[in-house]
Design an enzyme around this catalytic site. Structure first.
Site, PDB file in Angstrom:
ATOM      1  N   LYS A  29     -36.416  41.485  30.541  1.00  0.00           N
ATOM      2  CA  LYS A  29     -34.889  41.262  31.145  1.00  0.00           C
ATOM      3  C   LYS A  29     -34.225  40.171  30.411  1.00  0.00           C
ATOM      4  O   LYS A  29     -34.783  39.002  30.627  1.00  0.00           O
ATOM      5  CB  LYS A  29     -34.912  41.029  32.645  1.00  0.00           C
ATOM      6  CG  LYS A  29     -33.349  40.980  33.075  1.00  0.00           C
ATOM      7  CD  LYS A  29     -33.420  40.843  34.618  1.00  0.00           C
ATOM      8  CE  LYS A  29     -32.050  40.814  35.378  1.00  0.00           C
ATOM      9  NZ  LYS A  29     -31.998  40.755  36.804  1.00  0.00           N
ATOM     10  N   ASP A 133     -28.317  42.270  46.331  1.00  0.00           N
ATOM     11  CA  ASP A 133     -27.880  43.676  45.669  1.00  0.00           C
ATOM     12  C   ASP A 133     -28.909  44.674  46.269  1.00  0.00           C
ATOM     13  O   ASP A 133     -29.389  45.351  45.259  1.00  0.00           O
ATOM     14  CB  ASP A 133     -27.955  43.403  44.243  1.00  0.00           C
ATOM     15  CG  ASP A 133     -27.208  44.395  43.577  1.00  0.00           C
ATOM     16  OD1 ASP A 133     -26.543  45.023  44.020  1.00  0.00           O
ATOM     17  OD2 ASP A 133     -27.392  44.697  42.099  1.00  0.00           O
TER      18      ASP A 133
END
Length: 233
Positions: A29, A133
């Site tokens: 990432k 999230d």
């Protein structure tokens, strides 16, 4: 150490690559540079978010919550190297496929899934991790064994991913907001199953003996405020 870097996905905050790192399937990432921010500010914000993400993953492991294993944090290149599950399906796709196939075990599959999600989110909150999230795109299912029909047979483990907005806090209100984000995500993405969040919420409330009256109260407050904003437009 890294070879055949292939882009898997690009989002608003980062690019995801897959590669082979030290002989293991790996997900990288890489967070973007935000040119609209002052370079020093951008570096500090990015470093803090990478730290929070790595900290949450380690904390999850300690609590027995499945997440990708953390391999390397590279602040200079704004990267986190972590385990890549080559056989996986998001909870979002799992639910959508249930609708398409009209499975006879649809209700049972959803009940199993709801219980797993509720218990896992409760463990997150008992460990004071705020995910930030909670959506069905940020929860994976991976096979327990080599059975090719692992999805149909519900022979899977649940894996929490994408802790990019996560942080550690004991705030009951923040945990209530986490629940509300999950509820809104389910309503917007899976409105074919309006009872799904209620089942998750029931599992959340019953999976631990710790007192969560304040969290429930704060969730109801956040939910009421959200409904009021929706009505006002």
């Amino acid at each position: 150490m890294t070879e055949d870097l292939k882009i898997l996905k690009q989002g608003a905050e980062a690019k995801l690559y897959i590669c082979n790192y030290l002989g293991r399937p790996t997900l990288i990432k890489e967070r973007f540079v935000k040119n609209y921010r002052h370079p020093d500010l951008d570096t500090n914000i990015t470093k803090e978010r990478i730290k929070n993400e790595a900290r949450s993953i380690v904390r999850c492991k300690t609590a027995g919550i499945r997440t990708p294993a953390l391999y390397l944090v590279d602040f200079e290149r704004r990267r986190i190297y972590m385990e890549h599950f080559e056989r996986n399906v998001t909870v979002k796709d799992f639910i959508i496929n249930l609708t398409k196939t009209g499975s006879e075990n649809e209700t049972n599959s959803l009940n199993i899934l709801a219980k797993m999600i509720g218990e896992t989110v409760r463990t997150l909150h008992d460990t004071n991790i705020i995910h930030g999230d909670l959506t069905t795109s940020n929860i994976l299912l991976i096979p327990k064994n080599d059975n090719d029909n692992w999805i149909q047979c519900c022979e899977f483990h649940l894996v929490m991913i994408d802790f990019g907005l996560s942080y550690v806090d004991s705030s009951a209100e923040d945990k209530g907001v986490d629940l509300y984000v999950l509820e809104r995500a389910l309503i917007s993405t899976h409105n074919d199953y309006p009872e799904l969040f209620d089942k998750i919420y029931d599992a959340y409330k019953s999976s631990s003996k710790s007192n969560i009256k304040e969290i429930i109260s704060k969730y109801e407050e956040v939910r009421a405020r959200g409904r009021k904003r929706t009505m006002v437009g």
